[in-house]
Scaffold this active site. Structure first.
Site, PDB file in Angstrom:
ATOM      1  N   HIS A  65      25.036  -3.014  -5.909  1.00  0.00           N
ATOM      2  CA  HIS A  65      24.343  -1.755  -6.161  1.00  0.00           C
ATOM      3  C   HIS A  65      23.222  -1.936  -7.169  1.00  0.00           C
ATOM      4  O   HIS A  65      22.122  -1.446  -6.981  1.00  0.00           O
ATOM      5  CB  HIS A  65      25.331  -0.699  -6.668  1.00  0.00           C
ATOM      6  CG  HIS A  65      26.219  -0.204  -5.580  1.00  0.00           C
ATOM      7  ND1 HIS A  65      26.920   0.957  -5.669  1.00  0.00           N
ATOM      8  CD2 HIS A  65      26.499  -0.724  -4.374  1.00  0.00           C
ATOM      9  CE1 HIS A  65      27.604   1.139  -4.555  1.00  0.00           C
ATOM     10  NE2 HIS A  65      27.374   0.126  -3.768  1.00  0.00           N
ATOM     11  N   ASP A  66      23.501  -2.681  -8.230  1.00  0.00           N
ATOM     12  CA  ASP A  66      22.473  -2.906  -9.245  1.00  0.00           C
ATOM     13  C   ASP A  66      21.253  -3.578  -8.665  1.00  0.00           C
ATOM     14  O   ASP A  66      20.134  -3.302  -9.047  1.00  0.00           O
ATOM     15  CB  ASP A  66      23.019  -3.778 -10.374  1.00  0.00           C
ATOM     16  CG  ASP A  66      23.822  -2.953 -11.349  1.00  0.00           C
ATOM     17  OD1 ASP A  66      23.823  -1.723 -11.192  1.00  0.00           O
ATOM     18  OD2 ASP A  66      24.424  -3.541 -12.250  1.00  0.00           O
ATOM     19  N   PRO A  97      22.192   1.099   1.713  1.00  0.00           N
ATOM     20  CA  PRO A  97      22.524   1.248   3.134  1.00  0.00           C
ATOM     21  C   PRO A  97      23.812   2.054   3.283  1.00  0.00           C
ATOM     22  O   PRO A  97      24.703   1.968   2.449  1.00  0.00           O
ATOM     23  CB  PRO A  97      22.732  -0.199   3.599  1.00  0.00           C
ATOM     24  CG  PRO A  97      22.938  -1.013   2.370  1.00  0.00           C
ATOM     25  CD  PRO A  97      22.240  -0.288   1.254  1.00  0.00           C
ATOM     26  N   HIS A 127      32.857  -7.573   1.699  1.00  0.00           N
ATOM     27  CA  HIS A 127      33.906  -6.638   2.138  1.00  0.00           C
ATOM     28  C   HIS A 127      35.233  -7.334   2.421  1.00  0.00           C
ATOM     29  O   HIS A 127      36.127  -6.734   3.004  1.00  0.00           O
ATOM     30  CB  HIS A 127      33.422  -5.815   3.337  1.00  0.00           C
ATOM     31  CG  HIS A 127      32.367  -4.824   2.960  1.00  0.00           C
ATOM     32  ND1 HIS A 127      31.549  -4.208   3.870  1.00  0.00           N
ATOM     33  CD2 HIS A 127      31.985  -4.349   1.739  1.00  0.00           C
ATOM     34  CE1 HIS A 127      30.712  -3.391   3.233  1.00  0.00           C
ATOM     35  NE2 HIS A 127      30.959  -3.469   1.942  1.00  0.00           N
ATOM     36  N   THR A 128      35.363  -8.563   2.019  1.00  0.00           N
ATOM     37  CA  THR A 128      36.680  -9.196   1.987  1.00  0.00           C
ATOM     38  C   THR A 128      37.501  -8.648   0.815  1.00  0.00           C
ATOM     39  O   THR A 128      38.707  -8.815   0.762  1.00  0.00           O
ATOM     40  CB  THR A 128      36.568 -10.728   1.850  1.00  0.00           C
ATOM     41  OG1 THR A 128      37.878 -11.291   1.797  1.00  0.00           O
ATOM     42  CG2 THR A 128      35.828 -11.133   0.576  1.00  0.00           C
ATOM     43  N   ASP A 180      40.519  -5.486   3.848  1.00  0.00           N
ATOM     44  CA  ASP A 180      41.309  -6.360   4.712  1.00  0.00           C
ATOM     45  C   ASP A 180      42.688  -6.535   4.059  1.00  0.00           C
ATOM     46  O   ASP A 180      42.877  -6.134   2.921  1.00  0.00           O
ATOM     47  CB  ASP A 180      40.550  -7.668   5.041  1.00  0.00           C
ATOM     48  CG  ASP A 180      40.549  -8.705   3.915  1.00  0.00           C
ATOM     49  OD1 ASP A 180      41.389  -8.640   3.002  1.00  0.00           O
ATOM     50  OD2 ASP A 180      39.689  -9.602   3.974  1.00  0.00           O
ATOM     51  N   ASP A 187      38.285 -14.530   0.884  1.00  0.00           N
ATOM     52  CA  ASP A 187      38.432 -15.456   2.009  1.00  0.00           C
ATOM     53  C   ASP A 187      37.569 -14.972   3.172  1.00  0.00           C
ATOM     54  O   ASP A 187      36.757 -14.068   3.011  1.00  0.00           O
ATOM     55  CB  ASP A 187      39.912 -15.555   2.411  1.00  0.00           C
ATOM     56  CG  ASP A 187      40.498 -14.180   2.755  1.00  0.00           C
ATOM     57  OD1 ASP A 187      39.718 -13.238   3.049  1.00  0.00           O
ATOM     58  OD2 ASP A 187      41.729 -14.040   2.724  1.00  0.00           O
TER      59      ASP A 187
HETATM   60  C1  HEM Z   1      25.602  -4.234   4.385  1.00  0.00           C
HETATM   61  C2  HEM Z   1      25.507  -3.048   3.816  1.00  0.00           C
HETATM   62  C3  HEM Z   1      26.650  -2.457   3.057  1.00  0.00           C
HETATM   63  C4  HEM Z   1      27.179  -1.228   3.263  1.00  0.00           C
HETATM   64  C5  HEM Z   1      26.725  -0.206   4.295  1.00  0.00           C
HETATM   65  C6  HEM Z   1      28.272  -1.074   2.326  1.00  0.00           C
HETATM   66  C7  HEM Z   1      29.069   0.051   2.227  1.00  0.00           C
HETATM   67  C8  HEM Z   1      30.212   0.149   1.453  1.00  0.00           C
HETATM   68  C9  HEM Z   1      31.076   1.309   1.409  1.00  0.00           C
HETATM   69  C10 HEM Z   1      30.837   2.608   2.155  1.00  0.00           C
HETATM   70  C11 HEM Z   1      32.137   1.011   0.600  1.00  0.00           C
HETATM   71  C12 HEM Z   1      33.363   1.882   0.297  1.00  0.00           C
HETATM   72  C13 HEM Z   1      33.039   3.031  -0.641  1.00  0.00           C
HETATM   73  C14 HEM Z   1      34.247   3.934  -0.707  1.00  0.00           C
HETATM   74  O1  HEM Z   1      34.507   4.634   0.274  1.00  0.00           O
HETATM   75  O2  HEM Z   1      34.929   3.944  -1.746  1.00  0.00           O
HETATM   76  C15 HEM Z   1      31.922  -0.335   0.122  1.00  0.00           C
HETATM   77  C16 HEM Z   1      32.790  -1.008  -0.728  1.00  0.00           C
HETATM   78  C17 HEM Z   1      32.561  -2.273  -1.199  1.00  0.00           C
HETATM   79  N1  HEM Z   1      31.441  -3.039  -0.977  1.00  0.00           N
HETATM   80 FE1  HEM Z   1      29.944  -2.649   0.321  1.00  0.00          FE
HETATM   81  N2  HEM Z   1      28.389  -2.196   1.578  1.00  0.00           N
HETATM   82  C18 HEM Z   1      27.418  -3.073   1.972  1.00  0.00           C
HETATM   83  C19 HEM Z   1      27.177  -4.312   1.441  1.00  0.00           C
HETATM   84  C20 HEM Z   1      27.901  -4.881   0.423  1.00  0.00           C
HETATM   85  C21 HEM Z   1      27.518  -6.083  -0.276  1.00  0.00           C
HETATM   86  C22 HEM Z   1      26.242  -6.864  -0.038  1.00  0.00           C
HETATM   87  C23 HEM Z   1      28.505  -6.346  -1.186  1.00  0.00           C
HETATM   88  C24 HEM Z   1      28.615  -7.465  -2.161  1.00  0.00           C
HETATM   89  C25 HEM Z   1      28.202  -8.684  -1.927  1.00  0.00           C
HETATM   90  C26 HEM Z   1      29.496  -5.299  -1.039  1.00  0.00           C
HETATM   91  C27 HEM Z   1      30.690  -5.259  -1.735  1.00  0.00           C
HETATM   92  C28 HEM Z   1      31.590  -4.216  -1.657  1.00  0.00           C
HETATM   93  C29 HEM Z   1      32.900  -4.249  -2.317  1.00  0.00           C
HETATM   94  C30 HEM Z   1      33.495  -5.398  -3.144  1.00  0.00           C
HETATM   95  C31 HEM Z   1      33.506  -3.003  -2.053  1.00  0.00           C
HETATM   96  C32 HEM Z   1      34.880  -2.522  -2.536  1.00  0.00           C
HETATM   97  C33 HEM Z   1      34.722  -1.846  -3.885  1.00  0.00           C
HETATM   98  C34 HEM Z   1      36.036  -1.518  -4.548  1.00  0.00           C
HETATM   99  O3  HEM Z   1      37.111  -1.684  -3.966  1.00  0.00           O
HETATM  100  O4  HEM Z   1      35.986  -1.075  -5.701  1.00  0.00           O
HETATM  101  N3  HEM Z   1      29.088  -4.424  -0.065  1.00  0.00           N
HETATM  102  N4  HEM Z   1      30.752  -0.837   0.661  1.00  0.00           N
END
Ligand code: HEM
Ligand SMILES: *[C@@H]1O[C@H](CO)[C@@H](O)[C@H](O)[C@H]1NC(C)=O
Ligand SMILES: *[C@@H]1O[C@H](CO)[C@@H](O)[C@H](O)[C@H]1NC(C)=O
Length: 255
Positions: A65-66, A97, A127-128, A180, A187
């Site tokens: 996000h940052d 996005p 999203h792992t 997951d 992983d």
């Molecule tokens: C490709 C576009 C991406 C979209 C559309 C996206 C969207 C989201 C959404 C909607 C959530 C869940 C929010 C919720 O309902 O609480 C999420 C969680 C997360 N995203 Fe993404 N994301 C993207 C890319 C990334 C990238 C690039 C990373 C890091 C390299 C990332 C890491 C994470 C992590 C670790 C979580 C879990 C956070 C937690 O459990 O506290 N995401 N993402």
């Protein structure tokens, strides 16, 4: 490799090894002003993780996000010396996005920041880790479109369990699903799940819609090493997104 903070620490080290070639940021940015910064940060994070195993997921997402927003927020970056924004607004998360994005929207969002389709697939592997609330995938399990209530690309029993967790008329605020089943382990399970129709977001599933991105998903599902390699490379690129104005003296407030 278990994603305890050993993984983040190893990213720190790997990043320090490569960063001077790729970016104007510098791995020895803090050598004089804060020797041992890696050790200090790593110890602080380890303490946090000992208390709560979901900390790495939160940190990783925050890093994303940052970088995507105008680089506001805490100065927890490697390569270091990245400029923070002078403002930080919740409304600017609209630049992120959305989980409902299709492949062309994702590609556009990433390319606006100099990131390729390769980066998109590798970084989506973030999203792992972690957890999602129902609201982020409800578009796929209720009123998907005029002909399908449920996104037909979802594996049926997986869709049924999501519907069960997130019923349409009763939306407990904290309900949701882990990304997951090994959501505190870094992983390549995420990529295997996409191929099985068991990813949470339309944006995850969308990685199968182009031959190029589908091939990468298959490659990363087959080889964890290939995924980790690509992930680290793309994280370096993402960390180097510029747009901030200053390096903060105190990460919580503008100078
Ligand atoms: C490709 C576009 C991406 C979209 C559309 C996206 C969207 C989201 C959404 C909607 C959530 C869940 C929010 C919720 O309902 O609480 C999420 C969680 C997360 N995203 Fe993404 N994301 C993207 C890319 C990334 C990238 C690039 C990373 C890091 C390299 C990332 C890491 C994470 C992590 C670790 C979580 C879990 C956070 C937690 O459990 O506290 N995401 N993402
Ligand atoms: C993606 O969504 C946009 C906006 O709704 C639409 O214009 C575009 O045609 C879609 N692209 C694909 C590949 O579905
Ligand atoms: C609903 O989605 C499915 C799968 O993506 C698609 O085949 C179908 O044409 C869509 N229906 C409408 C009315 O858009």
């Amino acid at each position: 490799m278990a994603f305890n903070l050993a993984f983040l620490s190893s990213i720190l080290i790997i990043l320090s090894a490569f960063s001077p070639v790729i970016t104007a940021l510098s791995s020895n940015y803090y050598d004089k002003s804060c020797p041992n910064v890696e050790q200090i940060v790593s110890n602080a994070v380890k303490k946090g993780v000992a208390n709560d195993r979901t900390v790495p997921a939160a940190l990783l997402r925050m890093h994303f996000h940052d970088c995507f927003i105008r680089s506001g927020g805490p100065n927890w970056d490697v390569p270091k010396g990245r400029k923070d924004g002078r403002t930080s607004k919740a409304t600017e998360t609209r630049q992120l996005p959305a989980p409902t994005f299709n492949i062309s929207q994702l590609q556009q969002s990433f390319s606006q920041r100099g990131l390729s389709l390769n980066d998109l697939v590798a970084l989506s592997g973030g999203h792992t880790l972690g957890f999602s609330h129902c609201s982020s995938f409800q578009n796929r399990i209720h009123n998907f479109n005029a002909t399908h209530d449920v996104d037909p690309s979802l594996q049926p029993s997986f869709a049924a369990s999501l519907k069960n967790t997130c019923p349409i008329n009763n939306r407990p605020k904290n309900a949701g699903a882990t990304m997951d089943p090994s959501s505190t382990t870094f992983d390549n399970t995420y990529f295997k799940l996409i191929l099985q129709g068991k990813s949470l977001f339309s944006s995850d599933q969308a990685l199968l819609s182009l031959p190029k991105t589908k091939n990468l998903v298959t490659k990363f599902a087959t080889s964890k090493e290939a995924f980790l390699d690509a992930f680290v490379n793309s994280m370096i690129k993402m960390s180097s997104i510029t747009g901030g104005q200053e390096v903060r003296k105190d990460c919580r407030i503008v100078n």
